[in-house]
Scaffold this active site. Structure first.
Site, PDB file in Angstrom:
ATOM      1  N   ASN A   9       2.982 -16.448   5.671  1.00  0.00           N
ATOM      2  CA  ASN A   9       3.428 -15.047   5.094  1.00  0.00           C
ATOM      3  C   ASN A   9       3.234 -15.326   3.336  1.00  0.00           C
ATOM      4  O   ASN A   9       4.229 -15.960   2.895  1.00  0.00           O
ATOM      5  CB  ASN A   9       4.945 -14.948   5.486  1.00  0.00           C
ATOM      6  CG  ASN A   9       5.444 -13.697   4.883  1.00  0.00           C
ATOM      7  OD1 ASN A   9       4.889 -12.917   4.189  1.00  0.00           O
ATOM      8  ND2 ASN A   9       6.643 -13.383   5.410  1.00  0.00           N
ATOM      9  N   ARG A  89       1.045 -12.900   8.230  1.00  0.00           N
ATOM     10  CA  ARG A  89       1.716 -11.540   8.187  1.00  0.00           C
ATOM     11  C   ARG A  89       0.955 -10.661   7.058  1.00  0.00           C
ATOM     12  O   ARG A  89       0.765 -11.243   6.043  1.00  0.00           O
ATOM     13  CB  ARG A  89       2.943 -11.733   7.772  1.00  0.00           C
ATOM     14  CG  ARG A  89       3.743 -10.442   7.609  1.00  0.00           C
ATOM     15  CD  ARG A  89       5.053 -10.746   6.756  1.00  0.00           C
ATOM     16  NE  ARG A  89       5.862  -9.319   6.692  1.00  0.00           N
ATOM     17  CZ  ARG A  89       6.815  -9.252   5.730  1.00  0.00           C
ATOM     18  NH1 ARG A  89       7.158 -10.063   5.357  1.00  0.00           N
ATOM     19  NH2 ARG A  89       7.381  -7.889   5.890  1.00  0.00           N
ATOM     20  N   HIS A 177       8.178  -3.460   8.693  1.00  0.00           N
ATOM     21  CA  HIS A 177       9.178  -4.561   9.319  1.00  0.00           C
ATOM     22  C   HIS A 177       8.792  -4.485  10.894  1.00  0.00           C
ATOM     23  O   HIS A 177       9.728  -4.835  11.714  1.00  0.00           O
ATOM     24  CB  HIS A 177      10.550  -4.075   9.360  1.00  0.00           C
ATOM     25  CG  HIS A 177      11.020  -4.425   7.688  1.00  0.00           C
ATOM     26  ND1 HIS A 177      11.850  -3.434   7.093  1.00  0.00           N
ATOM     27  CD2 HIS A 177      10.703  -5.422   6.926  1.00  0.00           C
ATOM     28  CE1 HIS A 177      12.110  -3.982   5.876  1.00  0.00           C
ATOM     29  NE2 HIS A 177      11.735  -5.237   5.604  1.00  0.00           N
ATOM     30  N   ARG A 237      14.577  -2.341  -4.782  1.00  0.00           N
ATOM     31  CA  ARG A 237      13.748  -0.836  -4.519  1.00  0.00           C
ATOM     32  C   ARG A 237      14.701   0.267  -4.237  1.00  0.00           C
ATOM     33  O   ARG A 237      15.713  -0.174  -3.794  1.00  0.00           O
ATOM     34  CB  ARG A 237      12.918  -1.204  -3.370  1.00  0.00           C
ATOM     35  CG  ARG A 237      11.528  -2.103  -3.555  1.00  0.00           C
ATOM     36  CD  ARG A 237      10.911  -2.065  -2.227  1.00  0.00           C
ATOM     37  NE  ARG A 237      10.886  -3.609  -1.831  1.00  0.00           N
ATOM     38  CZ  ARG A 237      10.562  -3.929  -0.432  1.00  0.00           C
ATOM     39  NH1 ARG A 237      10.211  -3.080   0.358  1.00  0.00           N
ATOM     40  NH2 ARG A 237      10.605  -5.273  -0.246  1.00  0.00           N
ATOM     41  N   GLU A 375       9.946 -13.043  12.867  1.00  0.00           N
ATOM     42  CA  GLU A 375       8.685 -12.495  12.462  1.00  0.00           C
ATOM     43  C   GLU A 375       7.715 -13.560  12.803  1.00  0.00           C
ATOM     44  O   GLU A 375       6.738 -13.314  13.254  1.00  0.00           O
ATOM     45  CB  GLU A 375       8.556 -12.048  11.359  1.00  0.00           C
ATOM     46  CG  GLU A 375       9.618 -10.791  11.247  1.00  0.00           C
ATOM     47  CD  GLU A 375       9.829 -10.331   9.729  1.00  0.00           C
ATOM     48  OE1 GLU A 375      10.824 -11.210   9.184  1.00  0.00           O
ATOM     49  OE2 GLU A 375       9.595  -9.148   9.320  1.00  0.00           O
TER      50      GLU A 375
END
Ligand code: ADP
Length: 388
Positions: A9, A89, A177, A237, A375
């Site tokens: 990732n 990813r 996600h 964000r 993940e």
């Protein structure tokens, strides 16, 4: 030991990695992170028992320098066994990449065209793929997409109220996600099979934060959109914003796209509102008014969007908290649950403080869990399935 797959990732200044033995069940051999690439690089890794390995003294300035050393280290650990594949990813798969995909020159070029939609992640994800292709041209690389799990959303849910021509250009909601949500949907089926086909909302609350509405284990709605800016208040964000704010900033402040991008992705959210930090743990410890206001805004938006997704689902049977804040902060879970009491969410104090498994009160209408997401394991599973 047998063959293994490496999961990567890659971010702007970091690479998270994990090595999995291709066994059933899947076995994580070690995992770690290369941080502060280009500044003061640091490598940390943990073994299968989560014991920190001695600090690795790797040198270099670029992602490619560190990936080369990661591959050497991997090879030394494999003791002659093969690295069967690398799973990546990849944040944005757009409309075309709705399943794990072999990465070659053609697919990389197609994914690169999506980079403006995920400027924080996509270019860095793809640079790691290109670097690996140079370093180990024979090893298959598989892309696993954060958007793919939401391909099951229906046309109405995907659509913006913009002219059709723009939708035909791919301007629509995708959601993110997805690897986390797919993992949680699978885990829920194991730990609470009676609920797995119910109406479930998963709250992935980390630096990036979103919600996903699951019905029959599939995504029917989510809070993020074309980009990972939409929806909840995040570390830095802004989340959902009246688009008129952007017009105003452009017209009255003369702000152009690069300044807006920096404002919306890096200067807003918890950091912007608190003026202190984008890190929830730091804000909870701060005891300062602006920090408290930022936390309350975060909680308010999580609860408000839970209400919105409950409407998408036509009711709510279960709620799952996951990711850094969702897994670790009993206080945030407590505050979100209080605002969702009208939906039938009621937590039991001791299990919520313990923070694992079922945390709702026995007579809560909505069963509520804390489930740790993974993940990396999801990517490893997809990667193995793609090469077998
Ligand atoms: P990322 O989106 O970068 O993967 P994580 O899922 O690791 O992020 O979540 C990071 C967030 O989790 C940070 O805001 C951090 O402060 C928060 N967090 C981690 N542990 C705790 C804790 N014990 N209490 C509150 N927040 C926490």
């Amino acid at each position: 030991m047998g063959d293994a797959v490496l999961v990567l990732n890659a971010g702007s200044s970091s690479i998270k990695f994990a090595l999995f033995a291709m066994t059933l069940p899947l076995r994580r051999l070690w995992h770690g992170e290369i941080e502060e690439i280009g500044r003061a690089p640091r490598v940390r890794a943990w073994d299968a028992a989560e014991e920190l390995l001695p600090e690795q003294l790797w040198a270099g300035n670029t992602h490619e320098d560190f990936l080369a050393q990661l591959l050497q280290w991997t090879q030394a650990h494999l003791q002659g066994d093969a690295l069967a594949a690398v799973g990546h990813r990849i944040v944005h798969g757009g409309a075309d990449f709705t399943a794990p995909t072999k990465l070659d020159a053609q697919t990389i070029a197609a994914l690169d065209r999506l980079s403006p939609l995920a400027p924080l992640h996509q270019p860095h994800n793809l640079n790691a793929v290109r670097a690996l292709a140079k370093l180990r041209p024979g090893v298959p690389q598989i892309g696993c997409f954060d958007t793919a799990f939401h391909a099951s959303m229906d046309a109405t849910t995907r659509r913006f109220a913009l002219p059709r021509a723009l939708e035909n250009e791919g301007i629509r909601r995708y959601g993110f996600h997805g690897l986390s949500y797919e993992f949680i949907a699978g885990r829920l089926r194991q730990i609470a099979p009676a609920h797995a086909d119910g109406r479930i909302i998963v709250a992935h609350l980390g630096n990036g934060a979103s919600l996903c509405a699951l019905k029959n284990g599939r995504s029917v709605d989510t809070t993020m959109g074309l980009t990972a800016l939409d929806g909840l208040v995040m570390g830095t964000r802004c989340g959902a914003l009246d688009p008129g704010v952007l017009l105003y900033l452009m017209q009255q402040y003369g702000m152009a796209a690069p300044a807006l991008e920096d404002l919306l992705y890096h200067q807003s959210g918890l950091l912007g509102v608190s003026g202190l930090s984008g890190d929830m743990r730091a804000l909870l410890a701060a005891g300062d008014r602006a920090a408290e206001e930022a936390i309350e805004l975060f909680v308010f938006h999580v609860a408000r969007e839970i209400g919105a997704l409950a409407a998408s689902l036509g009711g709510l049977d279960g709620l799952v908290f996951t990711a850094g804040i969702g897994e670790n902060s009993a206080e945030i879970r407590r505050r979100v649950a209080l605002r969702c009491a009208w939906l039938g969410v009621e937590l039991a104090e001791a299990p919520n403080n313990a923070g694992a498994g079922l945390i709702s009160a026995p007579d809560s209408r909505v069963s509520t869990w804390v489930i740790a997401t993974d993940e990396e394991a999801m990517i490893a599973r997809h990667t193995i399935a793609a090469i077998l």
